[in-house]
Design a protein around this motif. Structure first.
Motif, PDB file in Angstrom:
ATOM      1  N   HIS A  88      -3.444  10.263  -6.432  1.00  0.00           N
ATOM      2  CA  HIS A  88      -3.497   9.306  -7.131  1.00  0.00           C
ATOM      3  C   HIS A  88      -2.949   7.851  -7.162  1.00  0.00           C
ATOM      4  O   HIS A  88      -1.804   8.899  -7.772  1.00  0.00           O
ATOM      5  CB  HIS A  88      -4.226   9.669  -7.869  1.00  0.00           C
ATOM      6  CG  HIS A  88      -5.741  10.095  -7.979  1.00  0.00           C
ATOM      7  ND1 HIS A  88      -7.203   9.284  -8.165  1.00  0.00           N
ATOM      8  CD2 HIS A  88      -6.148  11.577  -7.755  1.00  0.00           C
ATOM      9  CE1 HIS A  88      -8.364  10.452  -7.981  1.00  0.00           C
ATOM     10  NE2 HIS A  88      -7.612  11.443  -8.161  1.00  0.00           N
ATOM     11  N   THR A  89      -3.058   6.987  -7.152  1.00  0.00           N
ATOM     12  CA  THR A  89      -2.183   6.264  -7.662  1.00  0.00           C
ATOM     13  C   THR A  89      -2.428   4.596  -8.222  1.00  0.00           C
ATOM     14  O   THR A  89      -3.650   4.478  -7.483  1.00  0.00           O
ATOM     15  CB  THR A  89      -1.005   6.101  -6.001  1.00  0.00           C
ATOM     16  OG1 THR A  89       0.047   4.949  -6.757  1.00  0.00           O
ATOM     17  CG2 THR A  89      -1.431   4.550  -5.282  1.00  0.00           C
ATOM     18  N   PRO A  90      -1.898   3.690  -8.815  1.00  0.00           N
ATOM     19  CA  PRO A  90      -2.346   2.337  -8.845  1.00  0.00           C
ATOM     20  C   PRO A  90      -1.750   1.407  -7.886  1.00  0.00           C
ATOM     21  O   PRO A  90      -2.698   0.627  -7.256  1.00  0.00           O
ATOM     22  CB  PRO A  90      -1.650   1.634 -10.456  1.00  0.00           C
ATOM     23  CG  PRO A  90      -0.873   3.481 -10.985  1.00  0.00           C
ATOM     24  CD  PRO A  90      -0.759   4.087  -9.963  1.00  0.00           C
ATOM     25  N   VAL A  91      -0.771   1.499  -7.000  1.00  0.00           N
ATOM     26  CA  VAL A  91      -0.635   0.456  -6.242  1.00  0.00           C
ATOM     27  C   VAL A  91      -0.158   1.819  -5.002  1.00  0.00           C
ATOM     28  O   VAL A  91       0.784   2.684  -4.568  1.00  0.00           O
ATOM     29  CB  VAL A  91       0.829   0.025  -6.368  1.00  0.00           C
ATOM     30  CG1 VAL A  91       1.299  -1.200  -5.162  1.00  0.00           C
ATOM     31  CG2 VAL A  91       0.521  -1.070  -7.743  1.00  0.00           C
ATOM     32  N   ALA A  92      -0.659   1.037  -3.365  1.00  0.00           N
ATOM     33  CA  ALA A  92      -0.234   2.055  -2.219  1.00  0.00           C
ATOM     34  C   ALA A  92      -0.120   0.601  -0.622  1.00  0.00           C
ATOM     35  O   ALA A  92      -0.951  -0.643  -1.408  1.00  0.00           O
ATOM     36  CB  ALA A  92      -0.499   2.893  -2.193  1.00  0.00           C
ATOM     37  N   SER A  93       0.974   1.115  -0.390  1.00  0.00           N
ATOM     38  CA  SER A  93       0.532   0.839   0.631  1.00  0.00           C
ATOM     39  C   SER A  93      -0.020   0.342   1.892  1.00  0.00           C
ATOM     40  O   SER A  93      -0.048   1.541   2.131  1.00  0.00           O
ATOM     41  CB  SER A  93       2.025  -0.048   1.380  1.00  0.00           C
ATOM     42  OG  SER A  93       2.529   1.643   1.991  1.00  0.00           O
ATOM     43  N   ARG A  94      -0.996  -0.677   2.605  1.00  0.00           N
ATOM     44  CA  ARG A  94      -1.122  -0.552   3.976  1.00  0.00           C
ATOM     45  C   ARG A  94      -0.958   0.772   4.947  1.00  0.00           C
ATOM     46  O   ARG A  94      -2.023   0.884   4.809  1.00  0.00           O
ATOM     47  CB  ARG A  94      -0.571  -1.683   4.414  1.00  0.00           C
ATOM     48  CG  ARG A  94      -2.465  -2.220   4.897  1.00  0.00           C
ATOM     49  CD  ARG A  94      -2.969  -3.502   5.536  1.00  0.00           C
ATOM     50  NE  ARG A  94      -3.264  -4.335   4.493  1.00  0.00           N
ATOM     51  CZ  ARG A  94      -2.313  -5.635   4.086  1.00  0.00           C
ATOM     52  NH1 ARG A  94      -1.747  -6.495   5.041  1.00  0.00           N
ATOM     53  NH2 ARG A  94      -2.425  -6.540   3.732  1.00  0.00           N
ATOM     54  N   ALA A  95       0.762   0.393   4.367  1.00  0.00           N
ATOM     55  CA  ALA A  95       1.091   1.639   6.023  1.00  0.00           C
ATOM     56  C   ALA A  95       1.085   3.188   5.324  1.00  0.00           C
ATOM     57  O   ALA A  95       0.346   4.219   6.197  1.00  0.00           O
ATOM     58  CB  ALA A  95       2.288   1.522   6.201  1.00  0.00           C
ATOM     59  N   ALA A  96       1.198   3.154   3.401  1.00  0.00           N
ATOM     60  CA  ALA A  96       0.522   3.978   3.345  1.00  0.00           C
ATOM     61  C   ALA A  96      -1.222   5.115   3.733  1.00  0.00           C
ATOM     62  O   ALA A  96      -1.013   5.941   4.176  1.00  0.00           O
ATOM     63  CB  ALA A  96       0.821   3.802   1.638  1.00  0.00           C
ATOM     64  N   VAL A  97      -1.479   3.379   3.464  1.00  0.00           N
ATOM     65  CA  VAL A  97      -3.264   3.997   3.646  1.00  0.00           C
ATOM     66  C   VAL A  97      -3.077   4.653   4.590  1.00  0.00           C
ATOM     67  O   VAL A  97      -4.663   5.668   5.647  1.00  0.00           O
ATOM     68  CB  VAL A  97      -3.485   3.089   3.437  1.00  0.00           C
ATOM     69  CG1 VAL A  97      -5.533   3.089   3.739  1.00  0.00           C
ATOM     70  CG2 VAL A  97      -3.633   2.707   1.328  1.00  0.00           C
ATOM     71  N   GLU A  98      -2.843   3.330   5.488  1.00  0.00           N
ATOM     72  CA  GLU A  98      -3.191   4.049   7.032  1.00  0.00           C
ATOM     73  C   GLU A  98      -2.568   5.560   7.580  1.00  0.00           C
ATOM     74  O   GLU A  98      -3.272   6.829   8.378  1.00  0.00           O
ATOM     75  CB  GLU A  98      -2.586   3.033   8.121  1.00  0.00           C
ATOM     76  CG  GLU A  98      -3.464   2.054   8.512  1.00  0.00           C
ATOM     77  CD  GLU A  98      -4.730   2.036   8.434  1.00  0.00           C
ATOM     78  OE1 GLU A  98      -4.845   2.204   9.412  1.00  0.00           O
ATOM     79  OE2 GLU A  98      -5.410   1.222   7.798  1.00  0.00           O
TER      80      GLU A  98
END
Length: 146
Positions: A76-86
């Motif tokens: 759980h995080t307030p902010v994630a990078s697109r690369a992290a999501v992938e």
């Protein structure tokens, strides 16, 4: 990210929390990947439970791949990078982010985080760890020169 998870970060005045079930295993005010590296030192053989939960203020791809190495199943995080999501999709990690950004900014806020940059071309957690350690070594060497 649920409000409850965000409240836990605030209540515990933490940047990173790691839970196994209801048990708090690790609490850190450090930012970046430092809390995950600390957890790795605390449990060098890995943690035996497979239900680890990570709550962190920011998740970039470097943190995500370290989390995979540490057997985190939910983040759980307030902010994630697109690369992290992938990368989370590739590794079957449940990543809940309030906001997805193109990439994680460096500390000066004028470019990409060097650790995020160091893992852009890999989805292998062990290779990512090597790349992260090398990037940290280079950053520390630059710091000493200044």
């Amino acid at each position: 990210m649920s409000d409850t998870m965000l409240r836990l970060l605030e209540e515990k005045e933490a940047a990173c929390l790691i839970y196994s079930g209801e048990t708090l295993l690790h609490h850190s005010q450090s930012i970046g990947v430092k809390p995950l590296l600390e957890f790795m030192e605390k449990y060098p053989e890995g943690y035996e439970k497979e239900d680890l939960l990570l709550i962190d203020k920011v998740i970039g791809k470097a943190a995500l791949l370290l989390s995979v190495l540490l057997n985190m199943k939910t983040i759980h995080t307030p902010v994630a990078s697109r690369a992290a999501v992938e990368a989370a999709k590739v590794h079957g990690v449940k990543l809940y982010a309030e906001t997805v950004v193109p990439y994680i900014l460096n500390r000066e806020k004028n470019g990409m985080c060097p650790l995020e940059k160091s893992v852009l071309d890999t989805t292998d957690p062990k290779e990512a760890l090597q790349n992260i350690r090398e990037a940290i070594r280079i950053l520390m060497a630059k710091k000493k020169d200044h």
